[in-house]
Design an enzyme around this catalytic site. Structure first.
Site, PDB file in Angstrom:
ATOM      1  N   ARG A 171       1.799   6.789  -6.855  1.00  0.00           N
ATOM      2  CA  ARG A 171       0.720   7.745  -7.101  1.00  0.00           C
ATOM      3  C   ARG A 171       1.210   9.174  -6.886  1.00  0.00           C
ATOM      4  O   ARG A 171       0.962  10.061  -7.710  1.00  0.00           O
ATOM      5  CB  ARG A 171      -0.454   7.431  -6.161  1.00  0.00           C
ATOM      6  CG  ARG A 171      -1.532   8.501  -6.134  1.00  0.00           C
ATOM      7  CD  ARG A 171      -2.745   8.086  -5.327  1.00  0.00           C
ATOM      8  NE  ARG A 171      -2.468   7.856  -3.907  1.00  0.00           N
ATOM      9  CZ  ARG A 171      -3.407   7.522  -3.016  1.00  0.00           C
ATOM     10  NH1 ARG A 171      -4.661   7.368  -3.398  1.00  0.00           N
ATOM     11  NH2 ARG A 171      -3.093   7.330  -1.744  1.00  0.00           N
ATOM     12  N   GLU A 195     -14.431   0.441   6.402  1.00  0.00           N
ATOM     13  CA  GLU A 195     -14.313   1.755   5.778  1.00  0.00           C
ATOM     14  C   GLU A 195     -15.596   2.004   4.986  1.00  0.00           C
ATOM     15  O   GLU A 195     -16.143   1.071   4.416  1.00  0.00           O
ATOM     16  CB  GLU A 195     -13.091   1.711   4.848  1.00  0.00           C
ATOM     17  CG  GLU A 195     -12.784   2.986   4.129  1.00  0.00           C
ATOM     18  CD  GLU A 195     -11.535   2.850   3.246  1.00  0.00           C
ATOM     19  OE1 GLU A 195     -10.436   2.546   3.773  1.00  0.00           O
ATOM     20  OE2 GLU A 195     -11.671   3.037   2.034  1.00  0.00           O
ATOM     21  N   TYR A 214       0.843  -1.204   0.000  1.00  0.00           N
ATOM     22  CA  TYR A 214       0.000   0.000   0.000  1.00  0.00           C
ATOM     23  C   TYR A 214       0.879   1.255   0.000  1.00  0.00           C
ATOM     24  O   TYR A 214       0.598   2.229  -0.683  1.00  0.00           O
ATOM     25  CB  TYR A 214      -0.954   0.025   1.200  1.00  0.00           C
ATOM     26  CG  TYR A 214      -1.605   1.396   1.363  1.00  0.00           C
ATOM     27  CD1 TYR A 214      -2.490   1.867   0.391  1.00  0.00           C
ATOM     28  CD2 TYR A 214      -1.295   2.223   2.440  1.00  0.00           C
ATOM     29  CE1 TYR A 214      -3.053   3.134   0.497  1.00  0.00           C
ATOM     30  CE2 TYR A 214      -1.856   3.486   2.553  1.00  0.00           C
ATOM     31  CZ  TYR A 214      -2.730   3.930   1.583  1.00  0.00           C
ATOM     32  OH  TYR A 214      -3.277   5.195   1.686  1.00  0.00           O
ATOM     33  N   ARG A 218     -10.516  14.179   1.803  1.00  0.00           N
ATOM     34  CA  ARG A 218     -11.622  13.446   2.436  1.00  0.00           C
ATOM     35  C   ARG A 218     -12.878  13.456   1.575  1.00  0.00           C
ATOM     36  O   ARG A 218     -13.708  12.550   1.668  1.00  0.00           O
ATOM     37  CB  ARG A 218     -11.927  14.045   3.814  1.00  0.00           C
ATOM     38  CG  ARG A 218     -10.777  13.969   4.793  1.00  0.00           C
ATOM     39  CD  ARG A 218     -10.353  12.552   5.090  1.00  0.00           C
ATOM     40  NE  ARG A 218      -9.156  12.515   5.937  1.00  0.00           N
ATOM     41  CZ  ARG A 218      -8.462  11.409   6.189  1.00  0.00           C
ATOM     42  NH1 ARG A 218      -8.841  10.251   5.652  1.00  0.00           N
ATOM     43  NH2 ARG A 218      -7.400  11.436   6.942  1.00  0.00           N
ATOM     44  N   TYR A 265      -0.386  13.148   6.899  1.00  0.00           N
ATOM     45  CA  TYR A 265      -0.108  12.072   7.853  1.00  0.00           C
ATOM     46  C   TYR A 265       1.393  12.041   8.150  1.00  0.00           C
ATOM     47  O   TYR A 265       2.207  12.302   7.269  1.00  0.00           O
ATOM     48  CB  TYR A 265      -0.477  10.707   7.240  1.00  0.00           C
ATOM     49  CG  TYR A 265      -1.933  10.298   7.292  1.00  0.00           C
ATOM     50  CD1 TYR A 265      -2.858  10.913   8.122  1.00  0.00           C
ATOM     51  CD2 TYR A 265      -2.376   9.248   6.493  1.00  0.00           C
ATOM     52  CE1 TYR A 265      -4.180  10.484   8.142  1.00  0.00           C
ATOM     53  CE2 TYR A 265      -3.696   8.814   6.512  1.00  0.00           C
ATOM     54  CZ  TYR A 265      -4.596   9.443   7.338  1.00  0.00           C
ATOM     55  OH  TYR A 265      -5.899   9.020   7.357  1.00  0.00           O
TER      56      TYR A 265
HETATM   57  C1  3EB Z   1      -7.493   6.658   5.787  1.00  0.00           C
HETATM   58  O1  3EB Z   1      -8.362   7.472   6.087  1.00  0.00           O
HETATM   59  C2  3EB Z   1      -7.930   5.247   5.471  1.00  0.00           C
HETATM   60  O2  3EB Z   1      -4.809   5.971  -0.086  1.00  0.00           O
HETATM   61  O3  3EB Z   1      -6.388   6.540  -1.488  1.00  0.00           O
HETATM   62  C3  3EB Z   1      -8.964   5.679   2.689  1.00  0.00           C
HETATM   63  C4  3EB Z   1      -9.298   6.198   1.431  1.00  0.00           C
HETATM   64  C5  3EB Z   1      -7.658   5.309   2.949  1.00  0.00           C
HETATM   65  C6  3EB Z   1      -8.331   6.348   0.439  1.00  0.00           C
HETATM   66  C7  3EB Z   1      -5.996   6.178  -0.367  1.00  0.00           C
HETATM   67  C8  3EB Z   1      -6.695   5.448   1.937  1.00  0.00           C
HETATM   68  C9  3EB Z   1      -7.022   5.974   0.699  1.00  0.00           C
HETATM   69  O4  3EB Z   1      -6.286   6.962   5.782  1.00  0.00           O
HETATM   70  C10 3EB Z   1      -7.275   4.681   4.264  1.00  0.00           C
END
Ligand code: 3EB
Length: 347
Positions: free
Chosen positions: A161, A334, A154, A226, A213
């Site tokens: 990306r 999720e 991942y 988001r 992050y």
């Molecule tokens: C998160 O909130 C959960 O890497 O495109 C959710 C939606 C998550 C998209 C991405 C990762 C992705 O971090 C993981």
């Protein structure tokens, strides 16, 4: 495969740029006869017997009875095509481009390279066809937790990306809503929605933007927002990313799916309120959300999650339950969502 011969048609006043619904799998033959079909998303480890370039197979088992497909329709007859340079099947109208690519990922030397090439292909396809702005993207990636070259796959995906998206103008400002889910398939699938005009990036005040992050989650920022808010002529859409039980940047309620669900709904609530506050969205409650997808890690009791979801949202929100791997080991579920608000004032 060439294009069909229908000219692109212009949206008339009362139409949505596209519509999405969940429908019974038995209707596939009829759905494929519809001339306004943009795409049909089929779920499951096995492909359909039917071949049609408009069928996208998401190789995740459906947990609730099974037998649902997701149908995308346009208000006019889309042009169906294949971009041979990037290997992208697409359908498009004058306002949107809906496309996908799916390939055996082991043809690449790892997920970083595969992600890099896939995102390059998508960007060049968007450019060639004239839909420069992504609005929403879905990534279904084989075996995301396996280590590859010292990195969890991942995270390798995040790296590939990022390296493509960072070359685009105003990269951070135009981050869009995304889903990234691990599959047990051998093929990698990415499908996307792009447009001629950009959407607006929406973040959640309860959560650190994934783009910011801490380093330990990924060597390059997970490049998504988001949600994406998009104003169309008669509607406002909110495309909500895969949302999980993360507050700040930390996973909450490790090992407890119901508590993770509640936290996820709290996040969705906060996100929607933020879109209200900043952009005047009128959504009152989460019950107004459009089609949801709930992804659950293998072994999670989806029935109790479904009951809890029904307790919180009622029956009116269509939801699909799919089994897949969430990007962090400790996340058990999720939820992604669509929300549509009409701008047409009655009388
Ligand atoms: C998160 O909130 C959960 O890497 O495109 C959710 C939606 C998550 C998209 C991405 C990762 C992705 O971090 C993981």
């Amino acid at each position: 495969m060439g294009s069909n011969n229908h000219p692109l048609q212009t949206l008339s006043a009362h139409e949505s740029p596209f519509q999405i619904s969940y429908e019974n799998i038995a209707h596939i033959p009829d759905i494929l006869k519809e001339r306004c079909l943009l795409g049909l998303i089929y779920f499951g480890r096995q492909k359909t017997e039917i071949y049609d370039p408009r069928i996208i197979t998401v190789e995740l088992p459906e947990l609730n009875e099974g037998g649902n497909v997701e149908v995308w329709r346009a208000p006019s007859i889309p042009e169906i095509g294949y971009d041979s340079k990037g290997g992208i099947y697409y359908s498009r109208t004058d306002s949107i481009l809906f496309g996908y690519l799916q390939f055996e990922e082991n043809e690449f030397s790892g997920l970083e390279q595969a992600a890099y090439d896939a995102y390059q292909s998508i960007l060049s396809c968007q450019e060639r066809l004239g839909y420069p702005y992504l609005l929403r993207i879905w990534n279904y990636l084989p075996d995301i937790h396996r280590e590859e070259g010292g990195l969890e796959r991942y995270r390798a995906f995040c790296l590939g990306r990022y390296q493509v998206l960072e070359t685009t103008p105003n990269f951070e400002r135009y981050l869009v809503a995304a889903t990234a889910i691990g599959t047990e398939a051998s093929r990698m699938l990415i499908y996307f929605l792009a447009a001629t005009e950009p959407g607006i990036r929406v973040e959640n005040p309860r959560q650190v933007s994934a783009f910011h992050y801490p380093f330990r989650y990924a060597p390059r920022s997970p490049s998504f927002s988001r949600a994406t808010l998009k104003q169309w002529s008669n509607e406002v859409h909110l495309y909500v990313s895969g949302t999980a039980s993360i507050v700040g940047h930390e996973t909450q309620h490790v090992g407890d799916p119901i508590a993770q669900l509640d936290e996820t709904l709290n996040n969705l609530q906060a996100l929607v309120e933020n879109a209200q506050r900043l952009h005047g969205l009128k959504i009152k409650t989460l019950n107004d959300l459009g089609p949801l997808k709930v992804y659950l890690r293998q072994g999670v009791d989806w029935v109790s999650v479904a009951h809890r979801l029904q307790d919180r949202l009622g029956d009116s929100v269509p939801a699909l339950f799919l089994q897949g791997d969430i990007c962090r080991h400790d996340l058990l579920l999720e939820i992604e969502a669509f929300y549509i608000e009409s701008l047409i004032v009655n009388k």
